[in-house]
Design an enzyme around this catalytic site. Sequence first.
Site, PDB file in Angstrom:
ATOM      1  N   ARG A  97       9.299  32.729  65.423  1.00  0.00           N
ATOM      2  CA  ARG A  97       9.000  31.363  65.015  1.00  0.00           C
ATOM      3  C   ARG A  97       7.677  31.341  64.255  1.00  0.00           C
ATOM      4  NH1 ARG A  97      10.952  27.075  69.684  1.00  0.00           N
ATOM      5  NH2 ARG A  97      12.494  28.420  70.683  1.00  0.00           N
ATOM      6  N   ARG A 103      -0.592  34.979  65.656  1.00  0.00           N
ATOM      7  CA  ARG A 103      -1.208  35.070  66.984  1.00  0.00           C
ATOM      8  C   ARG A 103      -1.283  36.515  67.475  1.00  0.00           C
ATOM      9  NH1 ARG A 103       1.867  30.331  67.731  1.00  0.00           N
ATOM     10  NH2 ARG A 103       3.497  31.412  68.925  1.00  0.00           N
ATOM     11  N   GLY A 137      17.295  27.038  67.544  1.00  0.00           N
ATOM     12  CA  GLY A 137      18.616  26.763  66.992  1.00  0.00           C
ATOM     13  C   GLY A 137      19.456  28.014  66.907  1.00  0.00           C
ATOM     14  N   HIS A 138      20.740  27.814  66.660  1.00  0.00           N
ATOM     15  CA  HIS A 138      21.675  28.902  66.437  1.00  0.00           C
ATOM     16  C   HIS A 138      22.551  28.556  65.248  1.00  0.00           C
ATOM     17  CE1 HIS A 138      20.964  31.870  69.512  1.00  0.00           C
ATOM     18  NE2 HIS A 138      20.876  30.938  70.447  1.00  0.00           N
ATOM     19  N   ASP A 139      23.390  29.492  64.861  1.00  0.00           N
ATOM     20  CA  ASP A 139      24.232  29.350  63.679  1.00  0.00           C
ATOM     21  C   ASP A 139      24.962  28.006  63.653  1.00  0.00           C
ATOM     22  OD1 ASP A 139      25.361  31.268  61.410  1.00  0.00           O
ATOM     23  OD2 ASP A 139      27.065  30.125  62.157  1.00  0.00           O
ATOM     24  N   ASN A 141      24.185  25.229  64.974  1.00  0.00           N
ATOM     25  CA  ASN A 141      23.265  24.116  64.732  1.00  0.00           C
ATOM     26  C   ASN A 141      22.864  24.034  63.262  1.00  0.00           C
ATOM     27  OD1 ASN A 141      21.854  25.457  67.646  1.00  0.00           O
ATOM     28  ND2 ASN A 141      23.087  23.607  67.666  1.00  0.00           N
ATOM     29  N   ASP A 168      23.719  32.634  59.631  1.00  0.00           N
ATOM     30  CA  ASP A 168      22.946  33.843  59.932  1.00  0.00           C
ATOM     31  C   ASP A 168      23.090  34.895  58.837  1.00  0.00           C
ATOM     32  OD1 ASP A 168      22.199  32.703  62.292  1.00  0.00           O
ATOM     33  OD2 ASP A 168      23.255  34.099  63.591  1.00  0.00           O
TER      34      ASP A 168
END
Length: 373
Positions: A97, A103, A137-139, A141, A168
Amino acid sequence: MAGPLTSLKVLDFSTLLPGPYATMLLADMGAEVLRVEAPDRVDLTRVMPPHDAGVSTAHSFLNRGKMSIGLNLKEEGSAEKILELIKGYDIVIEQFRPGVMDRLGIGYEALKAVRPDLIYCAITGYGQTGPYRNRAGHDINYLSLAGVSSHCGRADSGPPPMGIQIADVAGGSHHAVMGILAAVIHRQQTGEGQFVDISMTDAAFALNAMSGAACLAGGQEQKPESTLLNGGSFYDYYQTSDGRWLSVGSLEPQFSARLCETLGIPDMASYATSQKPEHQQQLKAALKEKIAAKSVADWQAIFSGQDACVEPVLTISEAAEHPQLKARDMVIGVDRGDGTQQKQIGFPIKFEKTEAEARWIGRKLGADNADYL
């Protein structure tokens, strides 16, 4: 080493499907790809079934041709190791993300300070900007928010869960490779590297193509079974007597005339080119009745000599044995590392001069630590 990308070196921090598929394509084309994986957080594709000789088939395929190191990026000293490694690499691909790599001390700005001409590609669900940038999320979504699902499937049952991961792969993986190679050309011309921001939702939205143009410029919102190509015409699938399916894509007049003649309904050929919905539905009903009378094998034999855009719906194993795909080397043997080979899907682009090559199946996690760390 074969392939057109033998001059490129890729450091791959991605997991699961989109990033690994993209770097597999780069590896097949000759790039040297080094995966950086967390030894204490195993990539799901390494363990998901089914397995072949004790190795996940998903991992064997998605990570073929790549090296692997195991490195906990949260441990002290790991960032320094990456900053040293990056000096010898052209491209970074990551799938965290937004902000995660920063970070960890190995974000774009930190790596660019060491390698100024670096090409850095970040693949995420929603991109580096916008209110959804940090949303999970996923494909399914991404396809939903991009409008793709709204005009797929049947009017009475809604959108189907797709059998392949469209956002994807067609979105994330393929657009990432396009963006990276475009950035490589730009670097060759200017000496500049750059950040490539890939959103799987953006890419899925772009896949709407003709339906998107019809909506945005023509004001026609697409719905399931409402257009020429999504079930609103005779261009559709029809069940055979043995429960299989036949695809009918005979849109052009010469093909639809041949279709109707072969099925014994030549008087309905004009319905195929009619703009009237009732004509399309009458033709669909006639095709449904005719095609249901014979098996898929019967129809294959009948249409084998007909140029009518009619083909059977094959399983993957049947497709692998189809003479067309075999002639195109779309099923290949890939070295397991023990002198045996595993069957895998071949590389889909055919180069005249620089043939692509799948060199070995996905390696064990950390198999190359001694060489790279």
